[in-house]
Motif scaffolding. Structure first.
Motif, PDB file in Angstrom:
ATOM      1  N   GLU A 115       6.736 -34.820   8.897  1.00 33.86           N
ATOM      2  CA  GLU A 115       6.743 -33.353   8.917  1.00 33.86           C
ATOM      3  C   GLU A 115       5.520 -32.819   9.659  1.00 33.86           C
ATOM      4  OE1 GLU A 115       7.015 -32.161   4.886  1.00 33.86           O
ATOM      5  OE2 GLU A 115       9.072 -32.879   4.610  1.00 33.86           O
ATOM      6  N   HIS A 116       4.389 -33.466   9.459  1.00 31.20           N
ATOM      7  CA  HIS A 116       3.171 -33.064  10.174  1.00 31.20           C
ATOM      8  C   HIS A 116       3.325 -33.297  11.677  1.00 31.20           C
ATOM      9  CE1 HIS A 116      -1.066 -32.495  11.098  1.00 31.20           C
ATOM     10  NE2 HIS A 116      -1.078 -33.690  11.677  1.00 31.20           N
ATOM     11  N   LEU A 117       3.969 -34.433  12.054  1.00 35.18           N
ATOM     12  CA  LEU A 117       4.159 -34.730  13.476  1.00 35.18           C
ATOM     13  C   LEU A 117       5.101 -33.719  14.128  1.00 35.18           C
ATOM     14  CD1 LEU A 117       4.460 -38.635  13.383  1.00 35.18           C
ATOM     15  CD2 LEU A 117       2.545 -37.287  14.239  1.00 35.18           C
ATOM     16  N   LEU A 118       6.143 -33.290  13.407  1.00 32.29           N
ATOM     17  CA  LEU A 118       7.047 -32.271  13.950  1.00 32.29           C
ATOM     18  C   LEU A 118       6.301 -30.960  14.205  1.00 32.29           C
ATOM     19  CD1 LEU A 118      10.355 -32.725  11.888  1.00 32.29           C
ATOM     20  CD2 LEU A 118       9.922 -33.372  14.264  1.00 32.29           C
ATOM     21  N   GLU A 119       5.457 -30.596  13.258  1.00 33.62           N
ATOM     22  CA  GLU A 119       4.674 -29.369  13.426  1.00 33.62           C
ATOM     23  C   GLU A 119       3.698 -29.502  14.585  1.00 33.62           C
ATOM     24  OE1 GLU A 119       1.955 -26.364  10.667  1.00 33.62           O
ATOM     25  OE2 GLU A 119       2.671 -28.280   9.876  1.00 33.62           O
ATOM     26  N   GLN A 120       3.118 -30.695  14.719  1.00 38.26           N
ATOM     27  CA  GLN A 120       2.151 -30.946  15.788  1.00 38.26           C
ATOM     28  C   GLN A 120       2.807 -30.863  17.168  1.00 38.26           C
ATOM     29  OE1 GLN A 120      -0.606 -34.367  15.245  1.00 38.26           O
ATOM     30  NE2 GLN A 120       0.102 -35.051  17.227  1.00 38.26           N
ATOM     31  N   GLU A 121       4.061 -31.306  17.264  1.00 34.95           N
ATOM     32  CA  GLU A 121       4.769 -31.284  18.551  1.00 34.95           C
ATOM     33  C   GLU A 121       5.515 -29.970  18.789  1.00 34.95           C
ATOM     34  OE1 GLU A 121       4.655 -33.530  20.964  1.00 34.95           O
ATOM     35  OE2 GLU A 121       3.217 -34.685  19.780  1.00 34.95           O
ATOM     36  N   GLY A 122       5.383 -29.016  17.879  1.00 33.47           N
ATOM     37  CA  GLY A 122       6.036 -27.723  18.055  1.00 33.47           C
ATOM     38  C   GLY A 122       7.520 -27.754  17.779  1.00 33.47           C
ATOM     39  N   LEU A 123       7.965 -28.681  16.947  1.00 32.41           N
ATOM     40  CA  LEU A 123       9.392 -28.824  16.666  1.00 32.41           C
ATOM     41  C   LEU A 123       9.762 -28.351  15.268  1.00 32.41           C
ATOM     42  CD1 LEU A 123      10.007 -32.365  18.225  1.00 32.41           C
ATOM     43  CD2 LEU A 123      10.643 -30.158  19.199  1.00 32.41           C
ATOM     44  N   TRP A 124       8.833 -27.805  14.545  1.00 33.29           N
ATOM     45  CA  TRP A 124       9.126 -27.353  13.180  1.00 33.29           C
ATOM     46  C   TRP A 124      10.123 -26.188  13.228  1.00 33.29           C
ATOM     47  CZ3 TRP A 124       8.298 -29.509   8.653  1.00 33.29           C
ATOM     48  CH2 TRP A 124       8.486 -28.746   7.505  1.00 33.29           C
ATOM     49  N   GLY A 125      11.229 -26.351  12.539  1.00 31.55           N
ATOM     50  CA  GLY A 125      12.285 -25.350  12.566  1.00 31.55           C
ATOM     51  C   GLY A 125      13.356 -25.637  13.600  1.00 31.55           C
ATOM     52  N   ARG A 126      13.038 -26.451  14.604  1.00 26.72           N
ATOM     53  CA  ARG A 126      14.020 -26.827  15.621  1.00 26.72           C
ATOM     54  C   ARG A 126      14.616 -28.205  15.341  1.00 26.72           C
ATOM     55  NH1 ARG A 126      10.539 -26.269  20.970  1.00 26.72           N
ATOM     56  NH2 ARG A 126      12.383 -27.359  21.786  1.00 26.72           N
ATOM     57  N   CYS A 127      13.977 -28.962  14.488  1.00 30.83           N
ATOM     58  CA  CYS A 127      14.421 -30.321  14.190  1.00 30.83           C
ATOM     59  C   CYS A 127      14.440 -30.507  12.667  1.00 30.83           C
ATOM     60  CB  CYS A 127      13.497 -31.342  14.855  1.00 30.83           C
ATOM     61  SG  CYS A 127      13.978 -33.049  14.600  1.00 30.83           S
ATOM     62  N   THR A 128      15.532 -31.005  12.123  1.00 26.43           N
ATOM     63  CA  THR A 128      15.684 -31.174  10.684  1.00 26.43           C
ATOM     64  C   THR A 128      15.627 -32.661  10.324  1.00 26.43           C
ATOM     65  OG1 THR A 128      17.167 -29.258  10.701  1.00 26.43           O
ATOM     66  CG2 THR A 128      17.113 -30.604   8.696  1.00 26.43           C
ATOM     67  N   LEU A 129      14.895 -32.969   9.260  1.00 25.62           N
ATOM     68  CA  LEU A 129      14.764 -34.354   8.808  1.00 25.62           C
ATOM     69  C   LEU A 129      15.753 -34.632   7.681  1.00 25.62           C
ATOM     70  CD1 LEU A 129      10.881 -34.883   8.722  1.00 25.62           C
ATOM     71  CD2 LEU A 129      12.504 -35.846  10.349  1.00 25.62           C
ATOM     72  N   HIS A 130      16.363 -35.812   7.727  1.00 20.01           N
ATOM     73  CA  HIS A 130      17.286 -36.261   6.678  1.00 20.01           C
ATOM     74  C   HIS A 130      16.939 -37.694   6.290  1.00 20.01           C
ATOM     75  CE1 HIS A 130      19.987 -32.819   7.510  1.00 20.01           C
ATOM     76  NE2 HIS A 130      19.692 -33.051   8.782  1.00 20.01           N
ATOM     77  N   GLU A 131      17.534 -38.145   5.182  1.00 19.15           N
ATOM     78  CA  GLU A 131      17.362 -39.517   4.713  1.00 19.15           C
ATOM     79  C   GLU A 131      18.729 -40.118   4.375  1.00 19.15           C
ATOM     80  OE1 GLU A 131      13.026 -39.465   2.456  1.00 19.15           O
ATOM     81  OE2 GLU A 131      14.850 -39.010   1.306  1.00 19.15           O
ATOM     82  N   LEU A 132      18.861 -41.425   4.611  1.00 19.80           N
ATOM     83  CA  LEU A 132      20.032 -42.181   4.152  1.00 19.80           C
ATOM     84  C   LEU A 132      19.530 -43.240   3.171  1.00 19.80           C
ATOM     85  CD1 LEU A 132      22.376 -42.826   7.244  1.00 19.80           C
ATOM     86  CD2 LEU A 132      22.854 -41.469   5.207  1.00 19.80           C
ATOM     87  N   THR A 133      19.248 -42.795   1.958  1.00 19.00           N
ATOM     88  CA  THR A 133      18.599 -43.682   0.985  1.00 19.00           C
ATOM     89  C   THR A 133      19.490 -44.838   0.564  1.00 19.00           C
ATOM     90  OG1 THR A 133      19.340 -42.226  -0.807  1.00 19.00           O
ATOM     91  CG2 THR A 133      17.156 -41.822   0.110  1.00 19.00           C
TER      92      THR A 133
END
Length: 617
Positions: A115-133
Motif C-alpha cells: 500500500e505504501h509503494l502504491l502511494e509512493q508511485e502515485g497509484l493510490w486509488g487507481r490500483c486495487t489490491l486483492h488477496e487469494l488466501t
C-alpha cells in the motif's frame, strides 16, 4: 482406505481454492484481461481450466512478464506472488503506461508495504489490491499440498526478509478452521519456532468455535530446512526423486520429450500429470530404487498382457450389451494402464542410461565417505580433479562441495581457497556471485570460531563466571588446533546418536519390509525424517539430545526442538490407533524425504501413521 476418503482433505482444499478464485473474478464486474505470473500457472491449472476462468468474465489470459503493455479496453487483473521487487517493477510499469482501474491480486497474501509503494508511485486509488488466501495450500496429490514458493529460503537467508513466516502461520490457522485444531505441534529449527510463536498468537485471537469441527489432522510438524542441509545435497536414487532431478516436477506435473516427433523438427514436450488420481502406476514405484523400477514395470506389463488375452476370450462369446460394458469399463482402463507403463519404462531406461556411468558410481562412493566422515583428503582430491577436468555440468562438483561443507560445518581455509580458486579458474570468474551466495547461505564457507562446539558447565557458580568466560575464550581461540578440529560437528553427532548411516550388519535387514534408508540404497537415513520419527515415537529422547547439544556448546542447539500441546483431548481421535500428521517443510524438501516418510508410515505395524506434506517448494 477408499479413494473418496483418501482424497477428502485434498478435494476440500482444491474446491476452496476454486471458490476463492471464481468469487474474486465475479466480484470484479465487467470484461477482464487476466495477467498471470509464470510461477502461478501450475497452481491455476490444479484448480481450474482456461474455459472455466473465461466463464467468469475473463476475455484474455496473458503471461505477466511479456504482456503488461498489451493494448486492451478491458479491466486488467494482475495475478502475482507477493515479492517487493516484482511488485515495484509492476507498479512503475502501470504508472508509465498510465493504466487506470487495475487490480493486483496477491497470491496468497499481500504485504503491508504494498500500500505504501502504491502511494509512493502515485497509484493510490487507481490500483486495487486483492488477496487469494485459499491458494496458500493447494492439493497436488491426496497427501501433498503445495505451498509453492521456491524463493522463500533465499528470501529469508539471503535477503534476510521474514515476511513470508507470517503468511505460513496464517495459512495454518486457516487450515485449522477447515479441519480442526491441532492437538500437538512440533517445531524444528529457528524459523519453525518463529512460525510457532506467530501461530500461537493467531490462535489466541480466535474462539474455539471458529475452528473446524472435524479432527482430520491431530499433529503438525514445522521443520526448518536449515536444521538438515545435508540431505538436499545427497544424490537422489528413488525413482520419483530422479524424475524431479531430470524433468523438474512442478505442482505434480512435469514436461518430458514427446515421442514420435520428427528428427529435424523442433523438440516438443509433453505435459504429464503424476498425481495418483491421474497416474495409477506411480504410487507403487515412486519410492523404489531406480535400478529396480524397470523389473517392476516389466512384471506389470506381463500381467496386463495376460488380461489382454482374457479380453479376447470374453469378446468371442459376448453380446452387444456385454461388449459395450467391456469397452467402457475394462478395455479403456487396460489401454490407459498400458500407456502409462510404457511411458514409465521409457523414462526409467533414459534415467538408467545416465546413471550407469562409472563417474556416477564414484560420486556415490564419495558421498558415502562424506556421510561416514571417512577419507577426507581423498574426497577433496576427487572434487579438485573433477573441477580441473572441467566437468561439463558445473553443478556436480558444487553439489559435492556443499555436501562436504554442510556435513563438516565448513572447510578449513586452505581447502576452501584451493577449491574456490580452482572452480573460478575452471568455470570463469563470472561465478563469483554464485560462490558468494553459497557462502551467505552457509552451503560453502570457511569454518569459523563459532562453528566449533565449546562445552558449557551449567554448574558454574556466580563467583567463578568471569574465570569461566575467560577459559571459554581461550578454548574458542584455539579452534584451529588439532584438538578443536577433531570435535564432532552437529551432523556427525546426530549421525551417531540417531543411526543415520547404518553399518554393514544393519544394512542386511532380517525382516523384509519398507525402511527409510531404502530411498538412499540403505546407505543413509535422512536426518529430517529421523528427527520427525523420534518426535512422533519418542519425543523425550529428542529433549535429551537437545540438552546434551546445549551442554556440548553446539551453536543453535536451543532452537533445535520445541513441543507444544493445545490441551485438546485426543482420546477419541485415536480409537482406531491412527495418527494423522501434517508436515510443513519451511524452505522446501526433496522427493526422497517425502518417500522416506511414506515408507516410515508403512513400516510401523503397531501404530497407523498417515502423513500429509506441505512443503514450500
Amino acid at each position: 482406505m477408499s479413494d473418496t476418503s483418501k482424497w477428502e482433505i485434498a478435494d476440500s482444499l482444491r474446491q476452496r481454492a476454486r471458490d476463492d478464485l471464481f468469487g474474486l473474478l465475479k466480484s470484479i464486474g465487467g470484461t477482464k484481461d487476466l495477467f498471470i505470473d509464470a510461477d502461478l500457472f501450475p497452481l491455476i491449472d490444479l484448480t481450474s481450466t482456461a474455459s472455466e476462468i473465461r466463464q467468469h468474465g475473463v476475455e484474455n489470459l496473458h503471461k505477466l512478464d511479456s504482456a503488461v503493455n498489451a493494448k486492451t479496453k478491458n479491466k486488467r487483473l494482475f495475478l502475482l506472488r507477493p515479492n517487493i521487487v516484482r511488485f515495484l517493477t509492476l507498479a512503475k510499469q502501470l504508472r508509465q503506461l498510465d493504466i487506470r482501474n487495475a487490480h493486483v491480486i496477491c497470491v496468497p497474501r499481500k504485504f503491508y508495504a504494498f500500500e505504501h509503494l502504491l502511494e509512493q508511485e502515485g497509484l493510490w486509488g487507481r490500483c486495487t489490491l486483492h488477496e487469494l488466501t485459499a491458494f496458500d495450500m493447494v492439493a497436488v496429490d491426496y497427501d501433498l499440498f503445495s505451498m509453492v514458493n521456491s524463493h522463500l529460503y533465499l528470501n529469508i537467508y539471503l535477503d534476510h526478509s521474514t515476511d513470508w513466516l507470517s503468511t505460513l502461520a496464517a495459512s495454518l490457522i486457516d487450515f485449522q478452521k477447515l479441519f480442526g485444531k491441532f492437538s500437538k505441534t512440533f517445531a524444528f529449527g529457528k524459523l519453525a519456532g518463529q512460525v510457532l510463536r506467530q501461530l500461537e498468537r493467531g490462535e489466541s485471537a480466535i474462539n474455539n468455535q471458529d475452528f473446524g469441527g472435524g479432527k482430520s489432522i491431530q499433529t503438525v510438524i514445522l521443520f526448518d530446512r536449515s536444521v538438515d542441509l545435508v540431505t538436499p545435497f545427497c544424490s537422489q536414487m528413488c525413482y520419483e526423486g530422479l524424475l524431479d532431478e531430470y524433468f523438474n516436477i512442478e505442482a505434480g506435473r512435469m514436461k518430458i520429450p514427446k515421442s514420435g516427433s520428427a528428427e529435424n523438427a523442433a523438440p516438443q514436450n509433453e505435459l504429464v500429470q503424476l498425481s495418483t488420481r491421474d497416474d495409477t502406476i506411480i504410487e507403487g514405484i515412486r519410492a523404489m530404487h531406480f535400478s529396480k523400477v524397470a523389473q517392476e514395470i516389466k512384471a506389470r506389463l506381463a500381467r496386463e498382457n495376460v488380461l489382454q488375452n482374457d479380453f479376447r476370450d470374453k469378446v468371442k462369446d459376448a453380446s452387444i450389451s456385454d461388449l459395450k460394458q467391456l469397452v467402457n469399463n475394462d478395455v479403456k482402463g487396460h489401454i490407459n494402464v498400458k500407456k502409462q507403463l510404457t511411458r514409465h519404462l521409457d523414462l526409467c531406461a533414459d534415467i538408467y542410461e545416465k546413471k550407469k556411468a562409472a563417474d556416477f558410481k564414484i560420486q556415490l562412493e564419495m558421498e558415502a565417505n562424506i556421510l561416514h566422515s571417512e577419507n577426507f583428503d581423498e574426497i577433496v582430491s576427487y572434487i579438485h580433479t573433477m573441477i580441473c577436468r572441467c566437468e561439463p555440468n558445473k553443478y556436480r562438483p558444487l553439489q559435492l562441495l556443499c555436501l562436504l561443507c554442510t556435513a563438516n560445518n565448513g572447510l578449513g581455509r586452505e581447502h576452501y581457497e584451493l577449491l574456490c580458486r580452482s572452480y573460478l579458474q575452471a568455470y570463469g570468474y563470472e561465478n563469483i556471485p554464485l560462490l558468494y551466495k553459497l557462502e551467505q547461505l552457509r552451503f560453502f564457507y570457511v569454518k569459523r570460531q563459532c562453528d566449533i562446539p565449546v562445552p558449557t558447565n551449567s554448574a558454574t557458580t556466580a563467583g567463578s563466571r568471569g574465570e569461566a568466560f575467560f577459559k571459554r575464550g581461550i578454548q574458542a581461540a584455539q579452534n584451529l588446533t588439532d584438538k578443536a578440529q577433531t570435535q564432532k560437528t552437529f551432523f556427525q553427532f546426530m549421525r551417531k546418536r540417531l543411526n543415520l548411516t547404518p553399518d554393514l550388519n544393519q544394512q542386511t535387514k532380517t525382516v523384509p519390509g519398507p525402511d527409510m534408508a531404502d530411498v538412499f540404497d540403505s546407505i543413509y537415513v535422512p536426518l529430517s525424517c529421523r528427527l520427525i520419527e523420534e518426535a512422533l515415537i519418542n519425543d523425550g529422547k529428542l529433549a535429551m539430545f537437545q540438552h546434551e547439544l546445549i551442554q556440548r556448546g553446539y551453536p543453535g542447539a536451543e532452537d533445535l526442538f520445541v513441543q507444544r500441546s493445545s490441551g485438546v483431548s485426543t482420546r477419541s481421535q485415536f480409537h482406531d490407533n491412527q495418527q494423522s500428521i501434517l508436515i510443513v517443510f519451511i524452505g522446501g524438501c526433496t522427493q526422497s524425504e517425502i518417500n522416506a516418510l511414506r515408507m516410515l508410515a508403512l513400516s510401523k505395524s503397531n501404530v497407523k501413521l498417515r502423513f500429509y506434506f506441505a512443503p514450500t517448494s
